[in-house]
Design an enzyme around this catalytic site. Sequence first.
Site, PDB file in Angstrom:
ATOM      1  N   TYR A  88       3.352  -8.287  16.029  1.00  0.00           N
ATOM      2  CA  TYR A  88       3.513  -7.231  15.085  1.00  0.00           C
ATOM      3  C   TYR A  88       4.132  -5.927  15.972  1.00  0.00           C
ATOM      4  CZ  TYR A  88       2.962  -3.184  11.883  1.00  0.00           C
ATOM      5  OH  TYR A  88       3.037  -2.335  11.077  1.00  0.00           O
ATOM      6  N   ASP A 125      10.117  -6.698  -4.418  1.00  0.00           N
ATOM      7  CA  ASP A 125       9.180  -7.131  -3.729  1.00  0.00           C
ATOM      8  C   ASP A 125       9.251  -8.795  -3.755  1.00  0.00           C
ATOM      9  OD1 ASP A 125       6.239  -5.807  -2.560  1.00  0.00           O
ATOM     10  OD2 ASP A 125       6.301  -7.947  -2.921  1.00  0.00           O
ATOM     11  N   ASP A 183      13.231 -11.825  -1.871  1.00  0.00           N
ATOM     12  CA  ASP A 183      12.973 -12.279  -0.224  1.00  0.00           C
ATOM     13  C   ASP A 183      13.989 -11.673   0.721  1.00  0.00           C
ATOM     14  OD1 ASP A 183      12.422 -15.587   1.106  1.00  0.00           O
ATOM     15  OD2 ASP A 183      12.471 -13.337   2.044  1.00  0.00           O
ATOM     16  N   GLN A 234       0.692  -1.127  -0.041  1.00  0.00           N
ATOM     17  CA  GLN A 234       0.035   0.083   0.073  1.00  0.00           C
ATOM     18  C   GLN A 234       0.818   1.347  -0.118  1.00  0.00           C
ATOM     19  OE1 GLN A 234      -1.902   0.954   3.750  1.00  0.00           O
ATOM     20  NE2 GLN A 234      -3.579   2.219   2.920  1.00  0.00           N
ATOM     21  N   LYS A 259       7.993  -4.163  16.228  1.00  0.00           N
ATOM     22  CA  LYS A 259       8.370  -2.873  15.844  1.00  0.00           C
ATOM     23  C   LYS A 259       9.106  -2.420  16.720  1.00  0.00           C
ATOM     24  CE  LYS A 259       6.726  -2.678  11.819  1.00  0.00           C
ATOM     25  NZ  LYS A 259       7.733  -2.416  10.744  1.00  0.00           N
TER      26      LYS A 259
END
Length: 320
Positions: free
Chosen positions: A142, A34, A52, A12, A146
């Site tokens: 997640y 990607d 990757d 996105q 982070k």
Amino acid sequence: MKKILVTGALGQIGTELTLEFNRRYGAENVIVSDVNNDVHGMVPDNAFERLDVTDVHALERVVKRHEVDTIVHLAAILSARGEQNPDLAWKINIDGLLNVIRVAMAQRLDRLMVPSSIAVFGPTSVLYNAPQETILKPNTMYGVTKVVGEMLADYYWKKNGLDMRGIRYPGIISYKTMPGGGTTDYAVEIFYEALKSGSYVCPLSPESCLPMMYMPDCVRATVELLEAPTDALKYHGGYNLGAMSFTPEELAAEIRRYIPSFTIDYKPDFRREIAKYWPASVDDSAARANWGWAPKWGLEEMTRDMLVNVAEKLGLDFNI
Ligand code: VAH
């Protein structure tokens, strides 16, 4: 002139950030990569590498082949998908990041841009006007990845002078490329459903208030931080960044200003539990002071722009 490698470039943020980088630096200086090699013509002007990021040798080969001096590392597993597959989230978000750091040091790259997220906050954080510095004990994998990423940025800055910088992105809203696997994805899906069916079933609860940002602000903030002088930065792991905060109910009410018959129902799932311990708003005074951040898009103008552009994308007549 920068020579930028964007990982996760077909996501996105990656697709729109690449278009802005092309405008600023020239497509010949922006290599997109990607793990998904389905380029779909999304970034046709750029050299594309199927990559990757967990393969450090492949990453180093790409950096050397294109004489990269900057990596914008967007490849990651987001919050919702990360809760469904925590091992994969750690592998991509941490092992992949460590590979980027290793190659950046071995190849003496100028700087790295690595996203953080509001997911770093947790139940014991201050969640209203969340401070730049507060307790960061997230309860999602997640969020854990982070926080670790932010700590790695500080560690390698202090130990090796590695210039890594990041933003604690809020939920990002856009119409060009769909988000994938996030807790805030509802704030994009709702526009498609409002225009296609006139109703939406939200996976969060009516009062789930979260910080959000429209893609034009996200892209501009990322470029402004990427270009900020290193000595202006007090933080390297992740700057709080604010633009707007709203609940699904408030977003639905704004949509109803243009589609009066729009209805929203709620069927909270595991994503409601994720959002529960994310901040409702953040204090972004450090970003404003260190590199001049100032948002330009709020709820009203974002909603209008999203409806017009999603309607066009769907081939619907929609005049406001
Ligand atoms: C997610 N959109 O929902 C991402 C973001 C602030 C949330 O990191 O996981």
